[in-house]
Design a protein around this motif. Structure first.
Motif, mmCIF file in Angstrom:
data_model
loop_
_atom_site.group_PDB
_atom_site.id
_atom_site.type_symbol
_atom_site.label_atom_id
_atom_site.label_comp_id
_atom_site.label_asym_id
_atom_site.label_seq_id
_atom_site.Cartn_x
_atom_site.Cartn_y
_atom_site.Cartn_z
ATOM 1 N N PRO A 176 7.756 8.260 14.731
ATOM 2 C CA PRO A 176 7.895 8.937 13.375
ATOM 3 C C PRO A 176 9.567 8.713 13.158
ATOM 4 N N PHE A 177 9.915 8.171 11.912
ATOM 5 C CA PHE A 177 11.324 8.171 11.893
ATOM 6 C C PHE A 177 11.750 9.647 10.971
ATOM 7 N N THR A 178 12.367 10.299 12.014
ATOM 8 C CA THR A 178 12.705 11.728 11.714
ATOM 9 C C THR A 178 13.721 11.754 10.818
ATOM 10 N N PRO A 179 14.055 12.894 10.056
ATOM 11 C CA PRO A 179 15.091 13.177 9.372
ATOM 12 C C PRO A 179 16.545 12.838 9.984
ATOM 13 N N GLU A 180 16.362 13.376 11.210
ATOM 14 C CA GLU A 180 17.697 13.309 12.237
ATOM 15 C C GLU A 180 18.012 11.708 12.553
ATOM 16 N N LYS A 181 17.098 10.935 12.507
ATOM 17 C CA LYS A 181 17.246 9.574 12.747
ATOM 18 C C LYS A 181 17.912 9.173 11.478
#
Length: 214
Positions: free
Chosen positions: A116-121
């Motif tokens: 998953p492409f997290t908001p943090e990334k």
């Protein structure tokens, strides 16, 4: 929207899809103007107003939208202010024979692993993009392109100064994708059509001449 909670006997905010990190607005040019107004506020101000209160949107927040050809029934042109908030516009035609077969084959495909492409990334990548160097010569190159759209004989309304900033932001991202910490003219050239095609209003003669290639 604001709804009445029967249990608490109070009015409460019920958050809709716009409060997600990614909003997919399908067939945007079939929706009523009040939807466009709310979307414009969210994309520009990063908050929405409802029931006399203002609610901030999550970070990061961005919108992906689709629109039908304006020739289809029930569609209408989107306002220039709303169109300008979208970084790119891609004009899609029918897929080729090979592409359509590939679409059919991939309908039931499920990847073995999904990272998953997290908001943090996303936040970390945005910080990296902001650090990409842009020389003054490249800035002059971008501004020169934008200013040229304002005095072209086929253009009724050229690109706004806001476009220059968006141009550089997109160029920085492209430089990062290609492993560079600086922007080169090729970063500007490769995205010109997608970044400018929805920001220019052509003269009627130019629209007729260009047809579906606008």
């Amino acid at each position: 929207s604001i709804v009445f909670n029967l249990e608490t006997r109070k009015m409460e905010l019920r958050k809709g899809p716009i409060f997600g990190n990614v909003l997919l607005a399908d067939e945007l040019n079939r929706t009523p103007p009040k939807v466009h107004s709310a979307l414009l506020e969210g994309m520009e101000e990063r908050h929405v107003s409802t029931g006399g209160t203002t609610e901030n949107l999550p970070e990061p927040f961005f919108v992906i939208a689709t629109q039908n050809p304006i020739e289809q029934e029930g569609t209408f042109p989107l306002a220039e202010a709303l169109m300008d908030r979208f970084l790119f516009r891609y004009i899609l035609s029918y897929p080729t024979l090979e592409e359509e077969i590939r679409i059919l084959k991939s309908q039931d495909y499920v990847p073995d692993k999904f990272d998953p492409f997290t908001p943090e990334k996303v936040k970390a990548l945005k910080q990296m993009v902001d650090k990409i160097h842009v020389s003054e010569d490249v800035m002059k190159y971008v501004v020169g392109i934008i200013r040229k759209t304002r005095d072209h004989s086929m253009v009724y309304l050229g690109a706004s100064p806001r476009t220059s900033a968006k141009y550089l932001h997109a160029a920085r991202a492209n430089a990062l994708i290609n492993g560079r910490n600086y922007v080169i003219p090729e970063d500007i050239k490769m995205m010109s059509h997608e970044l400018l095609n929805h920001r220019l209003i052509l003269n009627p003669e130019a629209v007729v001449s260009a047809g579906n290639n606008v």
